[in-house]
Design an enzyme around this catalytic site. Structure first.
Site, PDB file in Angstrom:
ATOM      1  N   ASP A  73       0.780  -1.205  -0.040  1.00  0.00           N
ATOM      2  CA  ASP A  73       0.036  -0.100  -0.117  1.00  0.00           C
ATOM      3  C   ASP A  73       0.903   1.258   0.002  1.00  0.00           C
ATOM      4  O   ASP A  73       0.543   2.126  -0.715  1.00  0.00           O
ATOM      5  CB  ASP A  73      -0.786   0.053   1.099  1.00  0.00           C
ATOM      6  CG  ASP A  73      -1.925  -0.999   1.181  1.00  0.00           C
ATOM      7  OD1 ASP A  73      -2.623  -1.345   0.169  1.00  0.00           O
ATOM      8  OD2 ASP A  73      -2.664  -1.511   2.186  1.00  0.00           O
ATOM      9  N   GLY A  74       1.675   1.118   0.539  1.00  0.00           N
ATOM     10  CA  GLY A  74       2.768   2.503   0.885  1.00  0.00           C
ATOM     11  C   GLY A  74       3.489   2.543  -0.795  1.00  0.00           C
ATOM     12  O   GLY A  74       3.410   3.893  -1.054  1.00  0.00           O
TER      13      GLY A  74
END
Length: 253
Positions: free
Chosen positions: A43-44
C-alpha cells in the site's frame, strides 16, 4: 491495438522479481505513454505511485507484492491483460494540507489516506480545532488527531478507532488518537467540503509533527486541511473487489 502497460515496483526483492518477469512478457511502456500503470508492492508503494503519476491520464492497477495490500489486487501474470481490460475504476480526491511551523514557514502536501498530527515529545499534545472558521473545540489533549478520506478510513484512522467510510460518501473522518481530555473523545464526521484547522497549544512544551501520507513536517504550530477536488486519482480493481467492497468487508473481519 495492444494495451500499453508501464510497470513500477518497490525496492523489495519480490516486487523487483515480479517486474522483471512481467516486463519480459508484456513489455514496458513509458509512464507518459501508457494506457495503464501497474504498481507492484504494498500500500505504501501504491500511494507513492499515485502521488507520482497524478498528472498522467493512465489509471493505476496495483498488484500486491507487499504485506497487507488493501489498495492492491492479487498478484498474477497469466491473465493480466484480461484483468486490466475488465477492471473497475474508482476515482478519489486527496486532502491538501498546509502546515505552518514554529518559525512561520509554510509547507504544503497532498494526502490520499490521511493527514495526521502526532505528539513529538514526552507530553501529550494540546490542539485547538476549528471547522470552517468556527471554533469547535478549545482544547483536545491527546497523542494526536487525524483527518481521513473514505479511501484511507481503513488505514491509520481505523487503527485509532475511527469510522470506516463508504467510498462514495462525501464525508471526512476527524479522529482523535488516544484522547485524554475530553476523555475518550473519538472525533466527528465532517462534510467533504469542510476546512479543518488545528492550532497547536504550548508549542514549545508540547511539540507536534504533521504527516501527509507519511511525508513528515516537524515542530508545526498550525495545520489546515481541505479536500482537493482538482486532483483525481484513478485506481483500477478486479471486478467485485473494488474499494467499496473492501471497505465493507473490512468491517466484518
Amino acid at each position: 491495438m495492444p494495451l500499453k502497460i508501464a510497470f513500477a515496483a518497490s525496492r523489495a526483492d519480490v516486487a523487483q522479481a515480479a517486474r522483471t518477469a512481467l516486463v519480459h512478457r508484456f513489455g514496458d511502456a513509458a509512464l507518459d505513454q501508457a494506457d495503464v500503470i501497474v504498481a507492484l508492492g504494498g500500500d505504501g508503494f501504491m500511494l507513492q505511485t499515485l502521488h507520482g503519476t497524478q498528472d498522467l491520464e493512465a489509471p493505476v492497477y496495483g498488484m500486491n507484492r507487499g504485506t497487507i495490500g488493501f489498495l492492491m489486487n492479487e498478484y498474477g501474470e497469466d491473465d493480466l491483460v484480461e484483468r486490466l481490460e475488465a477492471a473497475e475504476l474508482a476515482e478519489i480526491n486527496p486532502l491538501r494540507m498546509t502546515a505552518w511551523d514554529v518559525e512561520g514557514n509554510s509547507h504544503a502536501a497532498l494526502a490520499i489516506n490521511e493527514v495526521s498530527l502526532l505528539r513529538a515529545g514526552p507530553q501529550a499534545a494540546k490542539l485547538r480545532i476549528t471547522v470552517d472558521d468556527r471554533l469547535r473545540m478549545d482544547e483536545l489533549v491527546c497523542d494526536g488527531a487525524l483527518v481521513s478520506t473514505p479511501a484511507g478510513s481503513t488505514a491509520y484512522n481505523y487503527s485509532a478507532h475511527g469510522p470506516v467510510l463508504p467510498i462514495g460518501s462525501d464525508v471526512l473522518a476527524l479522529t482523535a488518537v488516544a484522547a485524554f481530555r475530553p476523555r475518550r473523545w473519538r472525533g466527528a464526521l465532517l462534510p467533504k467540503t469542510a476546512r479543518v484547522r488545528f492550532d497547536v497549544l504550548e508549542v514549545d512544551k508540547r511539540p507536534v509533527m504533521a504527516e501527509a501520507d507519511s511525508r513528515s513536517f516537524r515542530e508545526v504550530a498550525a495545520v489546515e486541511i481541505v479536500s482537493e477536488p482538482a486532483v483525481v486519482h484513478r485506481i483500477l480493481f478486479d471486478p467485485g473487489h473494488g474499494l467499496e467492497e473492501r471497505l465493507i468487508s473490512e468491517q466484518f473481519t
